[in-house]
Write a protein that holds these residues in place. Sequence first.
Motif, PDB file in Angstrom:
ATOM      1  N   LEU A  39     -21.328 101.274 -38.832  1.00 30.46           N
ATOM      2  CA  LEU A  39     -22.491 100.543 -38.866  1.00 30.46           C
ATOM      3  C   LEU A  39     -23.620 101.516 -38.935  1.00 30.46           C
ATOM      4  CD1 LEU A  39     -24.030  97.755 -38.816  1.00 30.46           C
ATOM      5  CD2 LEU A  39     -24.072  97.840 -36.395  1.00 30.46           C
ATOM      6  N   VAL A  40     -24.204 101.482 -40.228  1.00 36.01           N
ATOM      7  CA  VAL A  40     -25.568 102.464 -40.340  1.00 36.01           C
ATOM      8  C   VAL A  40     -26.774 101.678 -40.666  1.00 36.01           C
ATOM      9  CG1 VAL A  40     -23.815 104.276 -41.211  1.00 36.01           C
ATOM     10  CG2 VAL A  40     -24.818 102.738 -42.873  1.00 36.01           C
ATOM     11  N   GLY A  41     -26.749 100.552 -40.682  1.00 39.22           N
ATOM     12  CA  GLY A  41     -28.062  99.930 -40.975  1.00 39.22           C
ATOM     13  C   GLY A  41     -28.074  98.540 -40.704  1.00 39.22           C
ATOM     14  N   LEU A  42     -29.501  98.183 -40.031  1.00 40.66           N
ATOM     15  CA  LEU A  42     -29.865  96.671 -39.812  1.00 40.66           C
ATOM     16  C   LEU A  42     -31.143  96.344 -40.203  1.00 40.66           C
ATOM     17  CD1 LEU A  42     -28.557  96.944 -35.986  1.00 40.66           C
ATOM     18  CD2 LEU A  42     -27.210  95.693 -37.760  1.00 40.66           C
ATOM     19  N   ILE A  74     -24.807 103.504 -35.808  1.00 36.08           N
ATOM     20  CA  ILE A  74     -25.672 102.715 -34.958  1.00 36.08           C
ATOM     21  C   ILE A  74     -24.480 102.377 -33.946  1.00 36.08           C
ATOM     22  CG2 ILE A  74     -26.878 100.493 -34.374  1.00 36.08           C
ATOM     23  CD1 ILE A  74     -27.831 100.930 -37.329  1.00 36.08           C
ATOM     24  N   ASP A  75     -24.464 102.521 -32.641  1.00 33.86           N
ATOM     25  CA  ASP A  75     -23.568 102.129 -31.619  1.00 33.86           C
ATOM     26  C   ASP A  75     -23.280 100.500 -31.501  1.00 33.86           C
ATOM     27  OD1 ASP A  75     -22.161 101.374 -29.265  1.00 33.86           O
ATOM     28  OD2 ASP A  75     -23.052 102.497 -28.213  1.00 33.86           O
ATOM     29  N   VAL A  76     -22.421 100.150 -32.119  1.00 31.13           N
ATOM     30  CA  VAL A  76     -22.118  98.682 -32.385  1.00 31.13           C
ATOM     31  C   VAL A  76     -22.106  97.698 -31.198  1.00 31.13           C
ATOM     32  CG1 VAL A  76     -20.556  98.907 -34.425  1.00 31.13           C
ATOM     33  CG2 VAL A  76     -19.669  99.034 -32.299  1.00 31.13           C
ATOM     34  N   ASN A  77     -22.016  98.470 -30.143  1.00 28.89           N
ATOM     35  CA  ASN A  77     -22.088  97.563 -28.682  1.00 28.89           C
ATOM     36  C   ASN A  77     -23.493  97.309 -28.313  1.00 28.89           C
ATOM     37  OD1 ASN A  77     -19.186  97.320 -28.013  1.00 28.89           O
ATOM     38  ND2 ASN A  77     -19.319  99.849 -28.081  1.00 28.89           N
ATOM     39  N   GLN A  78     -24.466  98.168 -28.736  1.00 28.92           N
ATOM     40  CA  GLN A  78     -25.962  97.927 -28.555  1.00 28.92           C
ATOM     41  C   GLN A  78     -26.825  97.795 -29.947  1.00 28.92           C
ATOM     42  OE1 GLN A  78     -27.233 101.056 -25.483  1.00 28.92           O
ATOM     43  NE2 GLN A  78     -25.205 101.969 -25.928  1.00 28.92           N
ATOM     44  N   LEU A  97     -27.943  95.248 -31.446  1.00 31.76           N
ATOM     45  CA  LEU A  97     -29.279  94.246 -31.564  1.00 31.76           C
ATOM     46  C   LEU A  97     -30.360  95.034 -30.770  1.00 31.76           C
ATOM     47  CD1 LEU A  97     -27.520  90.810 -31.397  1.00 31.76           C
ATOM     48  CD2 LEU A  97     -28.902  91.968 -33.432  1.00 31.76           C
ATOM     49  N   SER A  98     -29.841  95.593 -29.371  1.00 31.74           N
ATOM     50  CA  SER A  98     -30.830  96.135 -28.622  1.00 31.74           C
ATOM     51  C   SER A  98     -31.670  97.199 -29.154  1.00 31.74           C
ATOM     52  CB  SER A  98     -30.408  96.511 -27.119  1.00 31.74           C
ATOM     53  OG  SER A  98     -29.269  97.283 -27.204  1.00 31.74           O
ATOM     54  N   LEU A  99     -30.604  98.226 -29.811  1.00 35.37           N
ATOM     55  CA  LEU A  99     -31.164  99.342 -30.693  1.00 35.37           C
ATOM     56  C   LEU A  99     -32.189  98.781 -31.660  1.00 35.37           C
ATOM     57  CD1 LEU A  99     -28.007 101.470 -31.005  1.00 35.37           C
ATOM     58  CD2 LEU A  99     -30.027 101.918 -29.519  1.00 35.37           C
ATOM     59  N   PHE A 100     -31.881  97.782 -32.324  1.00 39.40           N
ATOM     60  CA  PHE A 100     -32.828  97.408 -33.444  1.00 39.40           C
ATOM     61  C   PHE A 100     -34.114  96.955 -32.740  1.00 39.40           C
ATOM     62  CE2 PHE A 100     -34.673  93.982 -35.978  1.00 39.40           C
ATOM     63  CZ  PHE A 100     -34.663  94.535 -37.094  1.00 39.40           C
ATOM     64  N   GLU A 101     -33.987  96.138 -31.744  1.00 47.29           N
ATOM     65  CA  GLU A 101     -35.247  95.921 -30.902  1.00 47.29           C
ATOM     66  C   GLU A 101     -36.196  97.272 -30.672  1.00 47.29           C
ATOM     67  OE1 GLU A 101     -36.741  92.922 -30.711  1.00 47.29           O
ATOM     68  OE2 GLU A 101     -35.239  92.134 -31.894  1.00 47.29           O
ATOM     69  N   GLN A 102     -35.552  98.168 -30.415  1.00 44.89           N
ATOM     70  CA  GLN A 102     -35.930  99.197 -29.772  1.00 44.89           C
ATOM     71  C   GLN A 102     -36.623 100.436 -30.756  1.00 44.89           C
ATOM     72  OE1 GLN A 102     -33.926 101.328 -26.595  1.00 44.89           O
ATOM     73  NE2 GLN A 102     -34.327 103.276 -27.478  1.00 44.89           N
ATOM     74  N   ASP A 103     -35.765 100.623 -31.737  1.00 43.60           N
ATOM     75  CA  ASP A 103     -36.249 101.625 -32.716  1.00 43.60           C
ATOM     76  C   ASP A 103     -36.487 101.058 -34.151  1.00 43.60           C
ATOM     77  OD1 ASP A 103     -35.584 103.440 -30.776  1.00 43.60           O
ATOM     78  OD2 ASP A 103     -33.365 103.255 -31.281  1.00 43.60           O
TER      79      ASP A 103
END
Length: 842
Positions: A503-506, A519-523, A525-531
């Motif tokens: 997973l490299v893009g959201l 992108i850490d698949v376990n995090q 959505l939270s990484l998306f919100e943050q970064d």
Amino acid sequence: MTQTQLNVEQSNATSFDAVTENHLAKHAIQVHKFGGSSLASSQCINRVLEIIKSHCQINDIIVVSANGDTTDHLFSLYQLAQEQLQASLEEQDPRPLEAAVAALSKQQQALITELLNANNAKQLIHSLAADIEQLKAWLTGDLSAHHNNILAFGELWSARLLSALLNEKLCPSNSIDARDFLVIDNEVDCLVDTATSAAQLRQHRQFGKLAVITGYISKDERGHTCTLGRNGSDYSATIVASLVDARNVTLWTDVDGIYSADPRIVPSARKLHRLPNGVAKELGRLGNPVLHAKTLLPLINPLTEHHTHLHVASSFDAQVAGTEIGKFGQIAKQELSVTYLNDLLLAHSESFIGEAANKVRAEFAPICVDDKQGFVVITQAQQKALSQWLASHDTEVKFNPVSIIATVGHKVAERGDIKARFKRSLRSVKPLHLVNSDNSHSVIAILSEPCTPEILNNVHHDMTKDARHIGLVVAGLGNIGQRFLELLPSQLAKVEALENTHLVGLLSSKKALINNDGIDVNQALSLFEQDSQGYDNQQLLSWLSHHPYDELIVVDITPSEDFSLLYEQFFQQGIHVIGANKWAASSSTAHYNNLIQQAERHHSIWLGNTTVGAGLPINFAIDDLRHSGDEINQIAGIFSGTLSWLFETYDGSTSFSSLMLDALQQGITEPDPREDLSGRDVQRKLLILARKAGFELSLDDIDCQNLVPEHLQALDTQAFLARADELDEFFADQLARANADNACIRYVARLQATPQDDSANGLKLTAKVSLEVLAKTDAFANLTPCDNIFQISSRWYQDNPLIIRGPGAGRDVTAGGLHSDLVNICQQLASKQNQVKIKGIN
């Protein structure tokens, strides 16, 4: 374009930051080096001119090799001159040397006159004539004193010509002889006097002019001309980059990157899109044909901690992303490659045991050392020097001819699984020894016989067969997108086909998170919100066009027509698409056919099984029937989960409007229920299936009954909902008529292909979606609310149609359908081989 500024294109963006902050890149110096094959002819040089126009800015630096085989010609001249000097007076014949000099002069003149206007060509030919006279004088004089000066002419002529061409056609430019600034200690170590060289380079660069610098040549502290070895222009480029703290160095050559093995020998070699610095250095040390052994040394400045990224790209196909060398995360560190060297020597001596071996390492930099068994592997050219060195230590040595084959990757010597696989791959070869490199980036097998193409191909297959890396970009993070991401960790862990999928893009409609290192698949959505950051389509396409993966898959879970319009550009870049989005598959006939053609032309896979029926395999079934030779003549069914629920539930005990508003509250309908009641969604789904079945028709060819009265169609959503009871009379009347016949009402889609001799293709097509009265025994009459049902009649399924039934909506089944498509694509890509692009081969 003006004469003072070049167009800039960030050709090798490595992160979303690099795309969104492209304005910063425009002020960072970049070095571009063009090899001899890239400058071999007027056609090649004009291609280089276009690359400079597209990829450079005025403060960048160009480093050049000699044009084509000019250096080989100069070597030949030197050898001819030597032979002439060594011949007796009676045997001396100056004519071959004179003819060879004349041929070289003619070749250079031809390049000049083909590329420059008459006035500029005259000036350059005048300078060339002076050089040729000097060359003749050196060839017939004190030959050994001018060996390097003779070889330096190739780069000098190349830089002078390219600079003149830039001045004439593109931008102000000046050519710089590297001997005017680049100072090294000697030709063996090639250690740069950084302070002196940097200061002198600053003096020779001219503001507002694109600098063109000679590669390969330099000077020592006494001012004598030195060379940096064959392919030394690459080393020149990275030295220059270190002197000016350049952001990037691009080596433009005749191959479009660095491969997992020499692609001229191993047809299945795959491009290594990103290589950590240490791994690239090890590849160069162990014989990679693209990397000069010392090229990578200047890329990291230990004083400033400045990291320069190195790119290898093809000047013959500048749009293809090459290989990037730099500092990367875990995905790039998983890359494996196989390299080899023949014509080596295995030397055994007591002086190679224990701590004494460190002296040999420092003195000779051998291919490998085993300080327990007391042996080193060196090149044949090092034999004499090593023998003399050991003699001075009063130590005997035994030499045996050997070759090596090595697996190279980040810390592979510390990975037991890789070492075990490497040993298994060598079971038929029976190596003499297996040695870990000192830096742990390679495991080296020493062979008693030369490494043959067969051995290299077999070992490469065993070591890299599962090393293909696939990047995954998910667009649309709503209800279904979130569920897709929730399922992703377990899918990656248990499905073999997804082993190297990352997973490299959201993407949402306004923000994006792109990370080439994964992108850490376990995090997620939270990484998306943050970064995540804001983006536009141009920035997105800029990154996607230079992604560092063997393949890239975009999963489109958006309802956006605008996003679907990007498919054509995705396909043109060889990107694969999984679409739950119906817009592209149900677009105009011309647009849809163009998308199919673009996908086929660029070998992109486009799957959209969830566009109709969520996770039900209706698209798959139609594809399978057609590819198996069947002919479909009828498709019918209930394609809307919302309308299925409404008409299975509506029995007259409550008004239709009340039922609809209840469905809206439960999330069964769209936020505006008219999207469902209009029939447009069903109409699009029927069009998608019809096209899958091989019929060419457009949306307008499908009659669509809109269940919303015309006077309610133009209202805003809230006004419509406030007047929803105006629907009741129509539906109550339809239900009453059906009940009178002991029947029911259902919203049905139908496509019929009827044989008709006078039609263009022998078939008459009728297609419609509408409210129908059906007998209660009909296959479409008794469904679980929200279920879809699809009925297919064909040559094989004529008397007893094929029926597929099940939930046609829902986050779990739709997300599951998307994962089914993902596995399907990855399975197809597992055996795909990209064509290696090498000048003279392709």
